[in-house]
Design a protein around this motif. Structure first.
Motif, mmCIF file in Angstrom:
data_model
loop_
_atom_site.group_PDB
_atom_site.id
_atom_site.type_symbol
_atom_site.label_atom_id
_atom_site.label_comp_id
_atom_site.label_asym_id
_atom_site.label_seq_id
_atom_site.Cartn_x
_atom_site.Cartn_y
_atom_site.Cartn_z
ATOM 1 N N ILE A 298 8.261 9.187 -7.559
ATOM 2 C CA ILE A 298 8.799 8.599 -8.936
ATOM 3 C C ILE A 298 7.681 8.645 -9.869
ATOM 4 O O ILE A 298 6.491 8.154 -9.563
ATOM 5 C CB ILE A 298 9.144 7.068 -8.831
ATOM 6 N N ALA A 299 7.678 9.063 -10.735
ATOM 7 C CA ALA A 299 6.614 9.295 -11.968
ATOM 8 C C ALA A 299 6.920 8.264 -12.940
ATOM 9 O O ALA A 299 7.642 8.159 -13.862
ATOM 10 C CB ALA A 299 6.767 10.675 -12.733
ATOM 11 N N GLY A 300 5.783 7.215 -13.004
ATOM 12 C CA GLY A 300 5.921 6.196 -14.052
ATOM 13 C C GLY A 300 6.381 4.623 -13.439
ATOM 14 O O GLY A 300 7.294 4.924 -12.724
ATOM 15 N N THR A 301 5.503 3.690 -13.943
ATOM 16 C CA THR A 301 6.320 2.309 -13.623
ATOM 17 C C THR A 301 6.875 1.822 -14.762
ATOM 18 O O THR A 301 6.595 0.503 -14.838
ATOM 19 C CB THR A 301 5.077 1.445 -12.972
ATOM 20 N N GLY A 302 7.797 2.344 -15.548
ATOM 21 C CA GLY A 302 8.295 1.814 -16.577
ATOM 22 C C GLY A 302 9.783 1.189 -15.856
ATOM 23 O O GLY A 302 9.802 1.013 -14.655
ATOM 24 N N PRO A 303 10.479 0.809 -16.820
ATOM 25 C CA PRO A 303 11.871 0.076 -16.242
ATOM 26 C C PRO A 303 12.486 0.957 -15.147
ATOM 27 O O PRO A 303 13.146 0.670 -14.161
ATOM 28 C CB PRO A 303 12.517 -0.231 -17.513
ATOM 29 N N ALA A 304 12.905 2.101 -15.535
ATOM 30 C CA ALA A 304 13.379 3.140 -14.884
ATOM 31 C C ALA A 304 13.046 3.451 -13.469
ATOM 32 O O ALA A 304 13.551 3.319 -12.324
ATOM 33 C CB ALA A 304 14.002 4.597 -15.643
ATOM 34 N N THR B 67 9.222 6.911 0.144
ATOM 35 C CA THR B 67 9.134 6.816 -1.587
ATOM 36 C C THR B 67 7.845 6.748 -2.041
ATOM 37 O O THR B 67 6.650 5.840 -1.446
ATOM 38 C CB THR B 67 9.961 5.702 -2.371
ATOM 39 N N MET B 68 7.242 7.281 -3.000
ATOM 40 C CA MET B 68 5.988 7.087 -3.674
ATOM 41 C C MET B 68 5.781 7.076 -5.142
ATOM 42 O O MET B 68 6.990 7.773 -5.871
ATOM 43 C CB MET B 68 4.774 8.162 -3.225
ATOM 44 N N ILE B 69 5.389 6.089 -5.806
ATOM 45 C CA ILE B 69 5.303 6.048 -7.321
ATOM 46 C C ILE B 69 3.895 6.443 -7.668
ATOM 47 O O ILE B 69 2.867 5.979 -6.955
ATOM 48 C CB ILE B 69 5.546 4.335 -7.938
ATOM 49 N N VAL B 70 3.890 7.170 -8.660
ATOM 50 C CA VAL B 70 2.506 7.452 -9.232
ATOM 51 C C VAL B 70 2.450 7.083 -10.873
ATOM 52 O O VAL B 70 3.563 7.159 -11.362
ATOM 53 C CB VAL B 70 2.184 9.015 -9.384
ATOM 54 N N GLU B 71 1.316 6.752 -11.372
ATOM 55 C CA GLU B 71 1.321 6.051 -12.494
ATOM 56 C C GLU B 71 -0.123 6.630 -13.217
ATOM 57 O O GLU B 71 -1.137 6.610 -12.485
ATOM 58 C CB GLU B 71 1.341 4.420 -12.516
ATOM 59 N N ARG B 72 0.018 6.930 -14.469
ATOM 60 C CA ARG B 72 -0.910 7.509 -15.140
ATOM 61 C C ARG B 72 -2.205 6.417 -15.515
ATOM 62 O O ARG B 72 -3.328 6.924 -15.531
ATOM 63 C CB ARG B 72 -0.589 8.279 -16.405
ATOM 64 N N THR C 95 18.959 -4.951 -18.622
ATOM 65 C CA THR C 95 18.129 -5.311 -17.595
ATOM 66 C C THR C 95 18.181 -6.527 -16.670
ATOM 67 O O THR C 95 18.118 -6.571 -15.638
ATOM 68 C CB THR C 95 16.564 -5.463 -18.298
ATOM 69 N N MET C 96 18.703 -7.537 -17.428
ATOM 70 C CA MET C 96 18.924 -8.936 -16.826
ATOM 71 C C MET C 96 20.431 -8.720 -15.854
ATOM 72 O O MET C 96 20.421 -9.068 -14.738
ATOM 73 C CB MET C 96 19.456 -9.988 -17.717
#
Length: 141
Positions: free
Chosen positions: A39-45, A61-66, A83-84
């Motif tokens: 997963i690229a990015g820790t935004g809402p999606a 699963t792995m998340i990468v963040e810039r 979102t709620m």
């Protein structure tokens, strides 16, 4: 029933134990050679997908963040109704609602033509339409 199956475990029952064999996440720890989902990015999606995949410990699963470090404070403090609704699906919407300010209406302001040094309200609208969502638009900080 769980007591007889797994024995007694203290703590918050809503916090699940980490899946076995997970890597250390320190700054200088090596990255895995292969993952099932990246997963690229820790935004809402990205965070929503990560939260959903966290229910399946067999999927690596792995998340990468810039951003190189954790953020000091949030980039936004508003949480919209959709979102709620996702928070409700994850089971923690009620907890979030208790800690927030509910935006019920929005006011619009402009300079007062009779006295330009002051402002006056020129409009007021309901923030969330009645048939839009059962969840509120909220502010949290």
């Amino acid at each position: 029933m769980q007591f007889y199956k797994d024995g007694f475990r203290g703590g918050n029952p809503d916090v699940k134990q980490a899946a076995p064999n997970r890597r250390n996440r320190g700054t200088n720890e090596p990255l895995p050679e292969k993952v099932d989902v990246l997963i690229a990015g820790t935004g809402p999606a990205g965070l929503c997908l990560a939260a959903q995949l966290a229910q399946f410990p067999d999927i690596d699963t792995m998340i990468v963040e810039r951003m190189p470090t954790n953020i000091i404070k949030g980039k936004a403090d508003g949480i919209n109704t959709r979102t709620m609704e996702m928070f409700q699906a994850f089971g923690f919407a009620d907890k979030v609602k208790r800690e927030t300010y509910w935006v019920n209406q929005t006011n619009f302001w402009m300079p007062d033509p009779a006295n330009p040094q002051h402002i006056r309200r020129v409009g007021r609208v309901q923030d969330v339409a009645d048939d839009s969502s059962e969840m509120p638009h909220i502010l949290i900080n």
